[in-house]
Design a protein around this motif. Structure first.
Motif, PDB file in Angstrom:
ATOM      1  N   GLY A 297       0.533  -1.519   0.252  1.00 42.22           N
ATOM      2  CA  GLY A 297       0.436  -0.014   0.499  1.00 42.22           C
ATOM      3  C   GLY A 297       0.653   1.377   0.398  1.00 42.22           C
ATOM      4  N   VAL A 298       0.337   2.130   0.408  1.00 42.03           N
ATOM      5  CA  VAL A 298       0.856   3.653   0.361  1.00 42.03           C
ATOM      6  C   VAL A 298       1.846   3.601   1.307  1.00 42.03           C
ATOM      7  CG1 VAL A 298      -1.293   4.578   1.458  1.00 42.03           C
ATOM      8  CG2 VAL A 298       0.553   5.810   0.229  1.00 42.03           C
ATOM      9  N   ASP A 340      -9.022   7.324   3.700  1.00 44.12           N
ATOM     10  CA  ASP A 340      -9.177   7.806   1.914  1.00 44.12           C
ATOM     11  C   ASP A 340      -8.156   8.714   2.154  1.00 44.12           C
ATOM     12  OD1 ASP A 340      -9.797  11.190   2.735  1.00 44.12           O
ATOM     13  OD2 ASP A 340      -9.917   9.897   4.091  1.00 44.12           O
ATOM     14  N   LEU A 341      -7.720   8.536   0.709  1.00 45.08           N
ATOM     15  CA  LEU A 341      -6.090   9.149   0.219  1.00 45.08           C
ATOM     16  C   LEU A 341      -6.048  10.324   0.197  1.00 45.08           C
ATOM     17  CD1 LEU A 341      -6.136   7.839  -3.205  1.00 45.08           C
ATOM     18  CD2 LEU A 341      -3.828   7.640  -1.484  1.00 45.08           C
ATOM     19  N   GLU A 342      -7.365  11.625   0.010  1.00 44.81           N
ATOM     20  CA  GLU A 342      -7.173  12.823   0.910  1.00 44.81           C
ATOM     21  C   GLU A 342      -6.707  13.462   1.696  1.00 44.81           C
ATOM     22  OE1 GLU A 342      -6.941  16.517  -0.684  1.00 44.81           O
ATOM     23  OE2 GLU A 342      -6.550  15.550  -1.381  1.00 44.81           O
ATOM     24  N   THR A 343      -7.610  12.919   2.877  1.00 47.94           N
ATOM     25  CA  THR A 343      -7.252  13.159   4.181  1.00 47.94           C
ATOM     26  C   THR A 343      -5.149  12.502   5.023  1.00 47.94           C
ATOM     27  OG1 THR A 343      -9.801  12.676   4.744  1.00 47.94           O
ATOM     28  CG2 THR A 343      -7.617  12.660   6.630  1.00 47.94           C
ATOM     29  N   LEU A 344      -5.585  11.412   3.763  1.00 53.67           N
ATOM     30  CA  LEU A 344      -3.891  10.941   4.749  1.00 53.67           C
ATOM     31  C   LEU A 344      -2.993  12.129   4.183  1.00 53.67           C
ATOM     32  CD1 LEU A 344      -3.793   6.894   3.025  1.00 53.67           C
ATOM     33  CD2 LEU A 344      -3.716   8.088   5.834  1.00 53.67           C
ATOM     34  N   LYS A 384      -2.041  16.684 -10.178  1.00 55.59           N
ATOM     35  CA  LYS A 384      -2.464  15.288  -9.590  1.00 55.59           C
ATOM     36  C   LYS A 384      -1.629  14.203  -7.840  1.00 55.59           C
ATOM     37  CE  LYS A 384      -4.177  12.977 -13.917  1.00 55.59           C
ATOM     38  NZ  LYS A 384      -3.965  12.071 -14.774  1.00 55.59           N
ATOM     39  N   ALA A 385      -2.270  14.362  -7.517  1.00 50.17           N
ATOM     40  CA  ALA A 385      -1.217  13.318  -6.533  1.00 50.17           C
ATOM     41  C   ALA A 385      -1.335  11.633  -6.405  1.00 50.17           C
ATOM     42  CB  ALA A 385      -1.601  13.774  -4.872  1.00 50.17           C
TER      43      ALA A 385
END
Length: 461
Positions: A297-298, A340-344, A384-385
């Motif tokens: 994962g990330v 969620d990606l944006e909160t991370l 883009k991120a």
């Protein structure tokens, strides 16, 4: 020889990874079954989750998925590790991270050799988790000396690979034909040998101390003990393993199943019991090599990793339950971790790579500070991120995999002090801090994205 006639380190690494995979499939046929299982799961996952497929395609991650592997080896002496570091440098692989497994009762400390820049990772992200035996953790002084003497008598490298490593270091590269020869010679270091270098009594004495010690000391070289393909759904892979004739380990290691995978999840099948011929012509059995699957994962920032470590520690008391019960408990505990990606991204819990979209603009209304400009361009779809894939390992998970394949109740010195300085002395260089590496990739991508769209910036993001 001009540098443009050299084979690139990334291409040599790609050839080596392919050769290693072919060799291991011949040695451990169940590894081939594992590859087929993972390919089926990945194809199904990408079909059922077009959003994931699109995101991976957009980040140029699909091409690497089918070739992605990590392996694991264990060496016995600092001299062996030193030469391995030189061998891996030919393939553009550097030591990243320090892992103290002695704290979990496994008498080794480790690093991971891997490529470190974005372009090299995209070509082939092959990693080799490399452990150095800590002879100081053998409590019996006579046995410790005996093990050291056995290791001193072996050479795990072919004469020709030593010559080619020196050629690379002297000339700055290898020609194409030399690169192919290098791969052929280097593979010999990692080949399985069914003939032990010791008699059965010595093997038994070392195994009684710790089975991993016997695995490292009693053979001609650091045979590859697993190669790990990457799946996009490890829960599906774990459930499907029995259908393919494979019995999985009881518990999936790492974080729980999430909408946004983080770090690394791992499972494996039990180590094979293999026939061994010992010095003196005695026959016996040895277990060391196994199959493993991972889901990546990330990568998390120090704040994200601190939160992960705290939550994982809270879940360890549930690990004696079934996998289903453990995963349910883990998921409940990890509800505190944003999914969620944006909160991370906004909370700086994970690392991201930024990419400019479109041409430069002469918009004079753009914010002057880089952070505000970045956020504005992200909101406008001009940048883009992409989440940065975690390329490293987790000591708790690695210990869990090792222990599940070495048998339960292994002895070990859980109070042994970590010794990063000793490992780095053997390597001849410091290990790279993975957090610093991810942060550098993120910062550089921000700078390039902003420079591309707004021109060179005077301030830092």
């Amino acid at each position: 020889m001009p540098s443009d006639s050299f084979a690139s380190p990334a291409s040599i690494r790609d050839r080596f990874a392919s050769a290693m995979s072919r060799m291991y499939q011949t040695e451990v046929p169940q590894y081939g079954t594992l590859l087929a299982l993972v390919a089926d799961i990945n194809a199904r996952t990408l079909t059922e989750n077009p959003t994931l497929a699109a995101r991976m395609a957009d980040a140029n991650e699909l091409d690497r998925l089918s070739v992605e592997r990590h392996g694991a080896i264990r060496v016995g002496t600092p001299a062996e590790l030193s030469m391995l570091a030189r061998l891996f440098a030919v393939m553009g692989m550097a030591p990243v991270g320090y892992y103290d497994l002695a704290a979990a009762g496994v008498p080794v400390h480790s690093t991971a050799f891997r490529p470190v820049d974005t372009a090299a990772l995209a070509i082939n992200p092959f990693r080799l988790f490399t452990s150095l035996l800590r002879l100081d953790l053998i409590e019996d002084a006579d046995l410790r000396e005996r093990a050291a003497d056995i290791l001193a008598q072996r050479d795990i490298f072919t004469p020709r690979v030593r010559e080619l490593i020196e050629r690379f270091e002297t000339d700055g590269g290898l020609a194409e034909a030399e690169a192919d020869e290098f791969v052929t010679e280097a593979i010999e270091t990692f080949r399985w040998h069914e003939n032990a270098t010791v008699d059965y009594a010595t093997y038994e004495a070392l195994a009684a101390e710790h089975r991993l010690i016997a695995d490292v000391v009693c053979f001609r070289g650091p045979h590859i003990n697993h190669l790990t393909p990457r799946t996009l759904d490890i829960d599906a892979a774990q459930a499907a393993m029995p259908e393919y004739g494979i019995t999985p380990k009881a518990i999936i290691e790492g974080p729980p199943q999430r909408a946004v995978p983080i770090l690394l999840r791992q499972t494996s099948f039990k180590a094979l019991e293999e026939s061994i011929r010992f010095a003196g012509d005695t026959e016996g059995r040895h277990t060391a090599r196994f199959g493993e699957i991972e889901q990546r994962g990330v990568a998390l920032t120090p704040d994200g990793r601190a939160l992960y470590d705290r939550l994982l520690a809270a879940a360890q008391t549930y690990k004696s339950t079934s996998n289903a019960d453990y995963q349910a408990a883990l998921a409940g505990i990890f509800e505190e971790f944003p999914d969620d990606l944006e909160t991370l991204r906004r909370r700086e819990l994970a690392y991201f790579r930024y990419e400019a979209v479109g041409e430069a603009t002469s918009d004079t209304s753009a914010p002057t500070d880089d952070h505000s400009a970045l956020e504005a361009l992200l909101a406008a779809g001009r940048i883009k991120a992409h989440p940065i894939v975690y390329e490293d390992f987790l000591p708790v998970s690695a210990a869990g995999i090792f222990q599940s394949n070495l048998g339960n109740g292994e002895a070990g010195n859980g109070a042994a002090a970590a010794s990063q300085a000793e490992l780095e002395e053997a390597l001849g260089r410091p290990v790279i801090d993975p957090f610093a590496l991810y942060a550098e990739i993120e910062a550089e991508s921000k700078r390039i994205a902003l420079d591309t769209l707004l021109g060179p910036r005077a301030t830092a993001v």
